[in-house]
Scaffold this motif. Sequence first.
Motif, PDB file in Angstrom:
ATOM      1  N   THR A   7       0.828  -1.199   0.000  1.00  0.00           N
ATOM      2  CA  THR A   7       0.000   0.000   0.000  1.00  0.00           C
ATOM      3  C   THR A   7       0.865   1.252   0.000  1.00  0.00           C
ATOM      4  O   THR A   7       2.089   1.188   0.106  1.00  0.00           O
ATOM      5  CB  THR A   7      -0.985  -0.012   1.193  1.00  0.00           C
ATOM      6  OG1 THR A   7      -1.981   0.994   0.994  1.00  0.00           O
ATOM      7  CG2 THR A   7      -0.269   0.214   2.532  1.00  0.00           C
ATOM      8  N   GLY A   9       0.199   5.878  -0.819  1.00  0.00           N
ATOM      9  CA  GLY A   9      -0.612   6.870  -1.513  1.00  0.00           C
ATOM     10  C   GLY A   9      -0.325   6.914  -3.005  1.00  0.00           C
ATOM     11  O   GLY A   9       0.622   6.301  -3.504  1.00  0.00           O
ATOM     12  N   ALA A 113      -4.291   0.760  -2.738  1.00  0.00           N
ATOM     13  CA  ALA A 113      -4.070   2.090  -2.164  1.00  0.00           C
ATOM     14  C   ALA A 113      -4.871   2.251  -0.867  1.00  0.00           C
ATOM     15  O   ALA A 113      -4.409   2.855   0.087  1.00  0.00           O
ATOM     16  CB  ALA A 113      -4.469   3.171  -3.166  1.00  0.00           C
ATOM     17  N   ARG A 137       6.338  12.575  -5.529  1.00  0.00           N
ATOM     18  CA  ARG A 137       5.035  12.029  -5.944  1.00  0.00           C
ATOM     19  C   ARG A 137       4.332  12.982  -6.908  1.00  0.00           C
ATOM     20  O   ARG A 137       3.832  12.549  -7.948  1.00  0.00           O
ATOM     21  CB  ARG A 137       4.150  11.798  -4.713  1.00  0.00           C
ATOM     22  CG  ARG A 137       4.661  10.703  -3.811  1.00  0.00           C
ATOM     23  CD  ARG A 137       3.928  10.697  -2.485  1.00  0.00           C
ATOM     24  NE  ARG A 137       2.518  10.357  -2.655  1.00  0.00           N
ATOM     25  CZ  ARG A 137       1.620  10.459  -1.685  1.00  0.00           C
ATOM     26  NH1 ARG A 137       1.965  10.906  -0.489  1.00  0.00           N
ATOM     27  NH2 ARG A 137       0.358  10.123  -1.904  1.00  0.00           N
ATOM     28  N   ILE A 157      -4.540  13.296  -2.866  1.00  0.00           N
ATOM     29  CA  ILE A 157      -3.638  12.956  -1.764  1.00  0.00           C
ATOM     30  C   ILE A 157      -4.274  13.339  -0.417  1.00  0.00           C
ATOM     31  O   ILE A 157      -4.195  12.589   0.560  1.00  0.00           O
ATOM     32  CB  ILE A 157      -2.260  13.636  -1.950  1.00  0.00           C
ATOM     33  CG1 ILE A 157      -1.523  12.995  -3.134  1.00  0.00           C
ATOM     34  CG2 ILE A 157      -1.420  13.557  -0.675  1.00  0.00           C
ATOM     35  CD1 ILE A 157      -0.260  13.714  -3.578  1.00  0.00           C
ATOM     36  N   GLN A 160      -6.615  10.721   0.984  1.00  0.00           N
ATOM     37  CA  GLN A 160      -6.057   9.422   1.365  1.00  0.00           C
ATOM     38  C   GLN A 160      -5.489   9.476   2.777  1.00  0.00           C
ATOM     39  O   GLN A 160      -5.124  10.544   3.274  1.00  0.00           O
ATOM     40  CB  GLN A 160      -4.959   9.006   0.369  1.00  0.00           C
ATOM     41  CG  GLN A 160      -5.507   8.739  -1.028  1.00  0.00           C
ATOM     42  CD  GLN A 160      -4.442   8.254  -2.006  1.00  0.00           C
ATOM     43  OE1 GLN A 160      -3.253   8.519  -1.841  1.00  0.00           O
ATOM     44  NE2 GLN A 160      -4.878   7.553  -3.041  1.00  0.00           N
ATOM     45  N   GLN A 162      -2.993   9.458   5.701  1.00  0.00           N
ATOM     46  CA  GLN A 162      -1.660  10.058   5.730  1.00  0.00           C
ATOM     47  C   GLN A 162      -0.562   8.991   5.671  1.00  0.00           C
ATOM     48  O   GLN A 162      -0.677   7.927   6.270  1.00  0.00           O
ATOM     49  CB  GLN A 162      -1.485  10.906   6.995  1.00  0.00           C
ATOM     50  CG  GLN A 162      -2.383  12.138   7.030  1.00  0.00           C
ATOM     51  CD  GLN A 162      -2.119  13.069   5.856  1.00  0.00           C
ATOM     52  OE1 GLN A 162      -1.007  13.517   5.640  1.00  0.00           O
ATOM     53  NE2 GLN A 162      -3.165  13.335   5.079  1.00  0.00           N
ATOM     54  N   GLU A 163       0.503   9.298   4.943  1.00  0.00           N
ATOM     55  CA  GLU A 163       1.601   8.344   4.755  1.00  0.00           C
ATOM     56  C   GLU A 163       2.211   7.920   6.089  1.00  0.00           C
ATOM     57  O   GLU A 163       2.589   6.768   6.263  1.00  0.00           O
ATOM     58  CB  GLU A 163       2.696   8.951   3.861  1.00  0.00           C
ATOM     59  CG  GLU A 163       2.242   9.199   2.438  1.00  0.00           C
ATOM     60  CD  GLU A 163       1.614   7.990   1.773  1.00  0.00           C
ATOM     61  OE1 GLU A 163       2.318   6.996   1.524  1.00  0.00           O
ATOM     62  OE2 GLU A 163       0.400   8.028   1.500  1.00  0.00           O
ATOM     63  N   LYS A 166       0.222   5.120   7.484  1.00  0.00           N
ATOM     64  CA  LYS A 166       0.433   3.878   6.735  1.00  0.00           C
ATOM     65  C   LYS A 166       1.769   3.247   7.130  1.00  0.00           C
ATOM     66  O   LYS A 166       1.857   2.034   7.331  1.00  0.00           O
ATOM     67  CB  LYS A 166       0.408   4.151   5.231  1.00  0.00           C
ATOM     68  CG  LYS A 166      -0.973   4.442   4.689  1.00  0.00           C
ATOM     69  CD  LYS A 166      -0.949   4.740   3.206  1.00  0.00           C
ATOM     70  CE  LYS A 166      -2.344   5.127   2.739  1.00  0.00           C
ATOM     71  NZ  LYS A 166      -2.385   5.587   1.385  1.00  0.00           N
TER      72      LYS A 166
END
Length: 197
Positions: A7, A9, A113, A137, A157, A160, A162-163, A166
């Motif tokens: 996974t 973003g 994603a 990105r 973004i 989605q 937040q990185e 994740k």
Amino acid sequence: MLKIGVTGGIGVGKSVVCRIFALLGIPIYDADTRAKWVMRHDEALKQELTDAFGTGSYTEDGELNRAYLAKTAFHDPQKLALLNSIVHPHVAKDFSDWVAANNSAPYIVKEAALMYESEAWRQMDEIIAVFAPMDVRIKRLLQRDTHRTQQDIEAIIGKQLQEEEKMARAQHIVYNDDKQLLIPQVLKLHEAFLSKV
């Protein structure tokens, strides 16, 4: 069978990472591509979507009307949640069927994603989060998706997970930041997964 989720973003390079696994002979389930297929071919799902969003959800020849659904659901959090709650169970069943059909593989990889948002992570044994800095990105996406503006990309973004979250929830992180080599990172993970099966 070990089930590995990949996974991250939009624009981080999930598909590139999955292509490397595929070259190593590992079956890849692309949740986005499969969701589109299921939305076109699963009659029960088509009926549920039409009931929830109207007859405009599909064209006269039975094709999914992506523009209509995007316009109807993408900017309304409640409608987007409804759309996801209808689609995700059908994709989850499709994934289960696909896993059964690939049960001779040492392990499989699912690219998604929305791994956490769709609760798909619960079906996985381990998760890989692919990371790339925001500026990298955006640059990649402007080159790849020429129909999108930087504002469009930032809006996607922004919707989605937040990185950082994740990465915190994943067991493995692959850095696709144009500074670290990608293939050695994937090979190391491949060897680790093979040692567990």
